[in-house]
Scaffold this active site. Structure first.
Site, PDB file in Angstrom:
ATOM      1  N   SER A 124       0.851  -1.189   0.000  1.00 11.01           N
ATOM      2  CA  SER A 124       0.000   0.000   0.000  1.00 11.01           C
ATOM      3  C   SER A 124       0.884   1.234   0.000  1.00 11.01           C
ATOM      4  CB  SER A 124      -0.884  -0.002   1.262  1.00 11.01           C
ATOM      5  OG  SER A 124      -1.491   1.247   1.475  1.00 11.01           O
ATOM      6  N   TYR A 164      -3.046  -0.278  10.082  1.00 12.18           N
ATOM      7  CA  TYR A 164      -2.902  -0.610   8.667  1.00 12.18           C
ATOM      8  C   TYR A 164      -1.522  -0.205   8.164  1.00 12.18           C
ATOM      9  CZ  TYR A 164      -4.234  -0.849   3.700  1.00 12.18           C
ATOM     10  OH  TYR A 164      -4.310  -1.154   2.357  1.00 12.18           O
TER      11      TYR A 164
END
Length: 264
Positions: free
Chosen positions: A144, A157
Protein backbone atom coordinates in the site's frame (compact mmCIF):
# COMPACT_ATOMS: atom_id res chain seq x y z
CA UNK A 1 8.40 -16.95 -26.71
CA UNK A 2 5.94 -14.79 -24.74
CA UNK A 3 7.60 -14.04 -21.41
CA UNK A 4 4.33 -12.59 -20.11
CA UNK A 5 2.36 -15.81 -20.67
CA UNK A 6 1.18 -17.70 -17.58
CA UNK A 7 0.10 -20.81 -19.47
CA UNK A 8 0.56 -23.92 -17.31
CA UNK A 9 0.99 -21.89 -14.11
CA UNK A 10 -1.11 -22.36 -10.98
CA UNK A 11 -1.93 -19.11 -9.17
CA UNK A 12 -3.40 -18.69 -5.69
CA UNK A 13 -4.84 -15.27 -4.83
CA UNK A 14 -6.04 -14.83 -1.25
CA UNK A 15 -9.29 -13.01 -0.50
CA UNK A 16 -10.16 -12.81 -4.19
CA UNK A 17 -13.93 -13.23 -4.35
CA UNK A 18 -14.33 -9.56 -5.26
CA UNK A 19 -12.58 -6.21 -5.45
CA UNK A 20 -8.88 -5.83 -6.16
CA UNK A 21 -8.16 -9.51 -5.51
CA UNK A 22 -10.77 -10.56 -8.07
CA UNK A 23 -9.31 -8.19 -10.68
CA UNK A 24 -5.80 -9.51 -10.08
CA UNK A 25 -6.87 -13.14 -10.24
CA UNK A 26 -8.92 -12.56 -13.39
CA UNK A 27 -5.89 -10.89 -14.96
CA UNK A 28 -3.73 -13.91 -14.20
CA UNK A 29 -6.45 -16.18 -15.59
CA UNK A 30 -6.67 -14.15 -18.78
CA UNK A 31 -2.89 -14.59 -19.13
CA UNK A 32 -3.33 -18.37 -18.97
CA UNK A 33 -2.99 -19.29 -15.31
CA UNK A 34 -5.21 -21.70 -13.40
CA UNK A 35 -6.93 -19.43 -10.88
CA UNK A 36 -7.38 -20.54 -7.27
CA UNK A 37 -8.68 -18.29 -4.54
CA UNK A 38 -9.90 -18.42 -0.97
CA UNK A 39 -12.27 -16.44 1.18
CA UNK A 40 -13.64 -16.48 4.69
CA UNK A 41 -16.90 -18.44 4.19
CA UNK A 42 -18.66 -20.66 1.66
CA UNK A 43 -21.27 -18.10 0.64
CA UNK A 44 -18.61 -15.58 -0.37
CA UNK A 45 -16.57 -18.25 -2.16
CA UNK A 46 -19.63 -19.44 -4.12
CA UNK A 47 -20.40 -15.87 -5.20
CA UNK A 48 -16.79 -15.51 -6.31
CA UNK A 49 -16.91 -18.69 -8.38
CA UNK A 50 -20.04 -17.42 -10.15
CA UNK A 51 -18.40 -14.07 -10.91
CA UNK A 52 -15.35 -15.81 -12.39
CA UNK A 53 -17.64 -17.99 -14.53
CA UNK A 54 -19.31 -14.86 -15.90
CA UNK A 55 -15.85 -13.73 -17.02
CA UNK A 56 -15.12 -17.08 -18.65
CA UNK A 57 -12.73 -18.32 -15.95
CA UNK A 58 -13.08 -21.69 -14.20
CA UNK A 59 -11.70 -20.79 -10.78
CA UNK A 60 -11.29 -23.11 -7.82
CA UNK A 61 -12.38 -21.62 -4.50
CA UNK A 62 -11.52 -22.65 -0.95
CA UNK A 63 -12.94 -21.59 2.38
CA UNK A 64 -9.92 -20.70 4.50
CA UNK A 65 -9.05 -18.21 7.21
CA UNK A 66 -5.55 -17.18 6.19
CA UNK A 67 -4.68 -16.24 9.78
CA UNK A 68 -5.12 -19.90 10.80
CA UNK A 69 -1.88 -21.73 9.99
CA UNK A 70 -3.41 -25.20 10.31
CA UNK A 71 -6.19 -24.34 7.83
CA UNK A 72 -3.71 -22.74 5.44
CA UNK A 73 -1.53 -25.85 5.46
CA UNK A 74 -4.62 -27.96 4.72
CA UNK A 75 -5.57 -25.67 1.82
CA UNK A 76 -2.09 -25.71 0.27
CA UNK A 77 -1.94 -29.49 0.63
CA UNK A 78 -5.31 -29.82 -1.15
CA UNK A 79 -4.18 -27.49 -3.94
CA UNK A 80 -0.95 -29.41 -4.44
CA UNK A 81 -2.84 -32.73 -4.54
CA UNK A 82 -5.31 -31.49 -7.13
CA UNK A 83 -3.13 -29.17 -9.22
CA UNK A 84 0.38 -30.40 -8.37
CA UNK A 85 1.88 -27.08 -7.31
CA UNK A 86 1.47 -23.40 -6.54
CA UNK A 87 3.60 -21.37 -8.97
CA UNK A 88 2.24 -17.94 -8.07
CA UNK A 89 0.96 -16.62 -4.76
CA UNK A 90 -0.66 -13.22 -4.39
CA UNK A 91 -1.18 -12.26 -0.76
CA UNK A 92 -4.17 -9.97 -1.25
CA UNK A 93 -6.48 -10.60 1.71
CA UNK A 94 -6.58 -7.61 4.02
CA UNK A 95 -8.65 -5.42 6.32
CA UNK A 96 -8.52 -1.87 7.60
CA UNK A 97 -9.95 -0.27 10.73
CA UNK A 98 -10.14 3.53 10.57
CA UNK A 99 -9.84 4.61 14.19
CA UNK A 100 -7.70 7.35 15.76
CA UNK A 101 -4.75 5.62 17.40
CA UNK A 102 -5.52 6.96 20.89
CA UNK A 103 -9.02 5.47 20.64
CA UNK A 104 -8.08 2.12 19.06
CA UNK A 105 -8.41 -1.06 21.09
CA UNK A 106 -5.23 -3.14 21.14
CA UNK A 107 -7.28 -6.17 20.05
CA UNK A 108 -8.33 -4.29 16.90
CA UNK A 109 -4.73 -3.31 16.24
CA UNK A 110 -3.67 -6.96 16.58
CA UNK A 111 -6.46 -8.09 14.26
CA UNK A 112 -5.28 -5.81 11.46
CA UNK A 113 -1.69 -6.96 11.94
CA UNK A 114 -2.85 -10.58 11.97
CA UNK A 115 -4.74 -10.35 8.67
CA UNK A 116 -2.51 -7.89 6.80
CA UNK A 117 0.93 -9.06 7.91
CA UNK A 118 0.90 -12.38 9.77
CA UNK A 119 -1.34 -14.06 7.19
CA UNK A 120 1.03 -13.28 4.26
CA UNK A 121 3.82 -14.80 6.37
CA UNK A 122 1.71 -17.94 7.02
CA UNK A 123 0.63 -18.46 3.40
CA UNK A 124 4.09 -17.69 1.99
CA UNK A 125 5.64 -20.09 4.48
CA UNK A 126 3.24 -22.81 3.31
CA UNK A 127 4.04 -22.46 -0.41
CA UNK A 128 7.79 -21.90 -0.10
CA UNK A 129 8.87 -25.57 0.33
CA UNK A 130 7.26 -26.55 -2.98
CA UNK A 131 8.76 -23.54 -4.73
CA UNK A 132 12.16 -24.35 -3.27
CA UNK A 133 11.94 -27.94 -4.51
CA UNK A 134 11.05 -26.77 -8.02
CA UNK A 135 13.52 -23.88 -7.82
CA UNK A 136 10.85 -21.60 -9.19
CA UNK A 137 8.14 -19.38 -7.74
CA UNK A 138 6.54 -15.96 -7.60
CA UNK A 139 5.16 -14.35 -4.45
CA UNK A 140 3.41 -10.99 -4.77
CA UNK A 141 2.34 -9.10 -1.67
CA UNK A 142 -0.34 -6.45 -1.96
CA UNK A 143 1.28 -3.57 -0.11
CA UNK A 144 0.00 0.00 0.00
CA UNK A 145 1.06 3.62 -0.14
CA UNK A 146 0.80 3.22 3.62
CA UNK A 147 3.89 1.04 3.29
CA UNK A 148 5.63 4.41 2.83
CA UNK A 149 3.35 7.09 4.25
CA UNK A 150 1.38 7.76 7.40
CA UNK A 151 -2.08 9.27 7.69
CA UNK A 152 -4.63 9.84 10.44
CA UNK A 153 -6.76 6.88 11.66
CA UNK A 154 -4.72 4.12 9.96
CA UNK A 155 -1.98 3.35 12.49
CA UNK A 156 -2.55 -0.43 12.46
CA UNK A 157 -2.90 -0.61 8.67
CA UNK A 158 0.23 1.47 8.08
CA UNK A 159 2.19 -0.61 10.59
CA UNK A 160 1.06 -3.82 8.88
CA UNK A 161 1.72 -2.61 5.34
CA UNK A 162 5.11 -1.20 6.32
CA UNK A 163 5.93 -4.58 7.80
CA UNK A 164 4.69 -6.30 4.65
CA UNK A 165 7.11 -4.24 2.57
CA UNK A 166 9.97 -5.51 4.72
CA UNK A 167 8.66 -9.09 4.69
CA UNK A 168 8.68 -8.82 0.90
CA UNK A 169 12.32 -7.75 0.92
CA UNK A 170 13.29 -10.46 3.36
CA UNK A 171 11.62 -13.27 1.38
CA UNK A 172 13.48 -11.99 -1.69
CA UNK A 173 16.73 -11.97 0.26
CA UNK A 174 16.29 -15.38 1.83
CA UNK A 175 14.93 -17.35 -1.13
CA UNK A 176 16.34 -15.62 -4.21
CA UNK A 177 18.93 -18.38 -4.50
CA UNK A 178 16.06 -20.80 -5.23
CA UNK A 179 14.92 -18.72 -8.20
CA UNK A 180 11.98 -17.43 -6.16
CA UNK A 181 11.01 -13.81 -6.69
CA UNK A 182 9.02 -11.94 -4.06
CA UNK A 183 7.77 -8.48 -4.93
CA UNK A 184 4.97 -6.16 -3.89
CA UNK A 185 2.27 -4.15 -5.60
CA UNK A 186 1.34 -0.89 -3.90
CA UNK A 187 -2.07 0.30 -5.08
CA UNK A 188 -2.92 3.96 -4.95
CA UNK A 189 -6.49 5.06 -4.29
CA UNK A 190 -8.62 2.64 -6.30
CA UNK A 191 -12.27 3.11 -7.28
CA UNK A 192 -14.04 0.12 -5.71
CA UNK A 193 -17.44 -0.35 -4.05
CA UNK A 194 -15.66 0.17 -0.73
CA UNK A 195 -14.53 3.66 -1.76
CA UNK A 196 -17.80 4.67 -3.47
CA UNK A 197 -18.97 6.77 -0.50
CA UNK A 198 -15.75 8.79 -0.74
CA UNK A 199 -16.47 9.66 -4.37
CA UNK A 200 -20.18 10.47 -4.24
CA UNK A 201 -21.26 13.95 -5.30
CA UNK A 202 -22.42 16.16 -2.46
CA UNK A 203 -25.92 17.61 -2.23
CA UNK A 204 -24.74 20.84 -3.87
CA UNK A 205 -23.15 18.94 -6.75
CA UNK A 206 -19.57 19.36 -5.53
CA UNK A 207 -17.06 16.56 -5.07
CA UNK A 208 -16.68 14.82 -1.73
CA UNK A 209 -13.86 16.56 0.24
CA UNK A 210 -11.78 13.35 0.28
CA UNK A 211 -12.31 12.93 -3.46
CA UNK A 212 -11.02 16.49 -3.99
CA UNK A 213 -8.05 15.74 -1.73
CA UNK A 214 -7.05 12.61 -3.67
CA UNK A 215 -7.36 14.31 -7.06
CA UNK A 216 -5.22 17.20 -5.83
CA UNK A 217 -2.51 14.76 -4.69
CA UNK A 218 -2.50 12.61 -7.84
CA UNK A 219 -0.68 13.83 -10.98
CA UNK A 220 -2.99 11.61 -13.05
CA UNK A 221 -5.90 13.58 -11.53
CA UNK A 222 -8.10 10.51 -11.21
CA UNK A 223 -8.71 7.51 -9.00
CA UNK A 224 -7.19 4.26 -10.14
CA UNK A 225 -9.25 1.38 -11.46
CA UNK A 226 -8.70 -2.22 -10.37
CA UNK A 227 -7.77 -2.93 -14.00
CA UNK A 228 -4.75 -0.59 -13.61
CA UNK A 229 -3.21 -3.20 -11.29
CA UNK A 230 -3.54 -6.13 -13.66
CA UNK A 231 -0.59 -5.40 -15.98
CA UNK A 232 1.85 -4.97 -13.08
CA UNK A 233 0.55 -8.18 -11.47
CA UNK A 234 0.95 -10.21 -14.68
CA UNK A 235 4.46 -8.78 -15.10
CA UNK A 236 5.48 -9.73 -11.55
CA UNK A 237 3.92 -13.19 -11.93
CA UNK A 238 5.62 -13.95 -15.24
CA UNK A 239 9.07 -14.84 -16.53
CA UNK A 240 9.41 -11.22 -17.65
CA UNK A 241 10.26 -10.33 -14.02
CA UNK A 242 12.73 -13.15 -13.28
CA UNK A 243 15.46 -10.67 -12.25
CA UNK A 244 13.13 -8.36 -10.33
CA UNK A 245 13.22 -9.21 -6.63
CA UNK A 246 12.42 -7.40 -3.39
CA UNK A 247 10.76 -4.51 -5.21
CA UNK A 248 7.45 -2.78 -4.45
CA UNK A 249 5.81 -1.52 -7.63
CA UNK A 250 3.57 1.39 -6.70
CA UNK A 251 0.58 1.80 -9.00
CA UNK A 252 -0.61 5.14 -7.64
CA UNK A 253 -0.90 7.59 -10.52
CA UNK A 254 2.24 9.33 -9.24
CA UNK A 255 1.12 10.23 -5.69
CA UNK A 256 4.36 9.13 -4.03
CA UNK A 257 6.41 11.21 -6.47
CA UNK A 258 4.32 14.36 -6.06
CA UNK A 259 4.43 17.14 -3.48
CA UNK A 260 1.12 18.54 -4.64
CA UNK A 261 -0.02 21.73 -6.34
CA UNK A 262 0.96 25.09 -4.95
CA UNK A 263 -2.06 26.87 -3.45
CA UNK A 264 -3.32 29.72 -5.61
Amino acid sequence: MNKFSLEGKVALVTGASSGIGFALAKGLGDAGAQVIFNDINQEVVDKGIEEYKKKGIEAKGYVCDVTNEEKVIEMISSIEKEFGKVDILINNAGIIKRVPMHEMASDDFRKVIDVDLTAPFIVSKAVLPGMMNRRSGKIINVCSMMSELGRETVSAYAAAKGGLKMLTRNIASEYGEYNIQCNGIGPGYIATPMTNPLREKQADGSRHPFDQFILSKTPAERWGEAEDLVGPAVFLASEASDFVNGHVLYVDGGILAYLGKQPK
